[in-house]
Design a protein around this motif. Structure first.
Motif, PDB file in Angstrom:
ATOM      1  N   ALA A 234       0.820  -1.217   0.000  1.00 25.54           N
ATOM      2  CA  ALA A 234       0.000   0.000   0.000  1.00 25.54           C
ATOM      3  C   ALA A 234       0.846   1.256   0.000  1.00 25.54           C
ATOM      4  CB  ALA A 234      -0.928  -0.008   1.216  1.00 25.54           C
ATOM      5  N   SER A 235       2.047   1.173   0.576  1.00 23.15           N
ATOM      6  CA  SER A 235       2.921   2.347   0.645  1.00 23.15           C
ATOM      7  C   SER A 235       3.403   2.789  -0.725  1.00 23.15           C
ATOM      8  CB  SER A 235       4.125   2.055   1.542  1.00 23.15           C
ATOM      9  OG  SER A 235       5.029   1.148   0.914  1.00 23.15           O
TER      10      SER A 235
ATOM     11  N   PRO B  13      -3.656   4.008   0.093  1.00 21.35           N
ATOM     12  CA  PRO B  13      -3.410   2.909   1.031  1.00 21.35           C
ATOM     13  C   PRO B  13      -4.675   2.378   1.697  1.00 21.35           C
ATOM     14  CG  PRO B  13      -2.614   4.992   1.926  1.00 21.35           C
ATOM     15  CD  PRO B  13      -2.928   5.232   0.487  1.00 21.35           C
TER      16      PRO B  13
END
Length: 299
Positions: free
Chosen positions: A115-116, A121
């Motif tokens: 997600a980063s 995210p």
């Protein structure tokens, strides 16, 4: 795995875009999905009758990544390599509409890390399908640190409509299933490497003593030995724990291109048209492997 997920949703009437890197891979996926749908009634008793051409017709097979611009939900099933995934998610984040959720079908890489690499995210969630995706009844859902309740509810509803059960776990390298499974597979490979037992015998013990549908070495062949190696490397690096250290035999087979079912040979040999042990004849790899290279089939 990607073709299995595509088949699953196409069987349920969804329009699917299946993206891969080469036309030959896509042609293989098209043929394999057609075969799987055709034989579904035989392999999965109780499965509704479906016309293979109709299921395949709902799938757009393309090597053009920009085709993902049109999707409402994205499932990623690429190789278990963080550098590759990070670069891909930067592209996907740019191409897909801001509200499109990303389902990450990774074996071990933490969902929060994936997600980063995106600007969404809260819309990233782990969707760990088991192989083969159309037949396995349950999906492991992994909440990343930022995964929203809305995203979780959306994927739960989507899976409900396909008849899939789901179990939600928190984020950790390997999650629940692969954190345990990869240790088991690796230890079975060590037993083979040390000459404690043969591949067929190791698998028989797990099937006949514990009632497992497949033995650990058959399972490794199904997953892909390269994916098993990548997953163990992720776990070993993430936890800095030597218990996840991959067996040298596993590295040797991956270096040799013997990746399991997808290459025709791993710990066992396979009929590449059906992905099953050839003539039910098991080949045993030991530390003193002396097979001729001409007998090896590469993917």
């Amino acid at each position: 795995m990607g073709r299995g997920v595509a088949q699953l949703f196409a069987e349920q009437g969804h329009q699917v875009v299946l993206v891969d890197v080469a036309d030959r891979i896509l042609d293989s996926a098209r043929a394999e999905i057609g075969r799987e749908v055709r034989f579904a009634r035989l392999l999965r008793p109780g499965t509704p009758t479906r016309v293979p051409e109709e299921v395949v017709g709902r799938i757009t097979f393309t090597a053009d990544l920009t085709e993902v611009r049109q999707v409402d939900f994205l499932f990623e099933n690429t190789t278990e390599n963080w550098d590759h995934k990070r670069a891909l998610y930067c592209e996907l984040d740019f191409l897909c509409a801001p509200g499109v959720p990303f389902g990450v079908n990774t074996s071990a890489i933490p969902i929060t890390r994936v997600a980063s690499a995106t600007g969404r995210p809260d819309r990233v969630i782990g969707t760990h399908f088991m192989n083969p995706a159309p037949t396995k009844p349950t999906v492991e859902l992994i909440r990343g640190h930022h995964t929203s309740d809305e995203t979780l509810a959306l994927i739960q509803g989507l899976l409900d409509r396909t008849g899939k059960r789901h179990i939600v776990v928190n984020d950790s390298p390997g999650f629940v299933t692969n954190r345990v499974l990869m240790l088991t597979l690796n230890e079975a490979i060590f037993l083979l490497h040390e000459g404690v037992s043969g591949a067929a015998e190791i698998d028989r013990l797990f099937k006949e003593c514990f009632g497992h549908a497949m033995g650990p070495l058959e399972t490794a062949d199904l997953i892909g030995l390269d994916t098993v190696l990548f997953s163990l490397d992720v776990l070993c690096n993430s936890f800095d724990d030597s218990k996840y250290r991959p067996c040298t035999l596993l590295r040797k087979l991956v270096d040799a291109g013997l990746l399991g079912r997808k290459s025709g040979q791993g710990f066992h040999r396979y009929d590449t048209h059906r992905g099953r042990p050839a003539s039910q004849r098991h080949e045993t790899h030991r530390n003193d492997d002396t097979q001729e290279s001409g007998d090896r089939r590469h993917g």
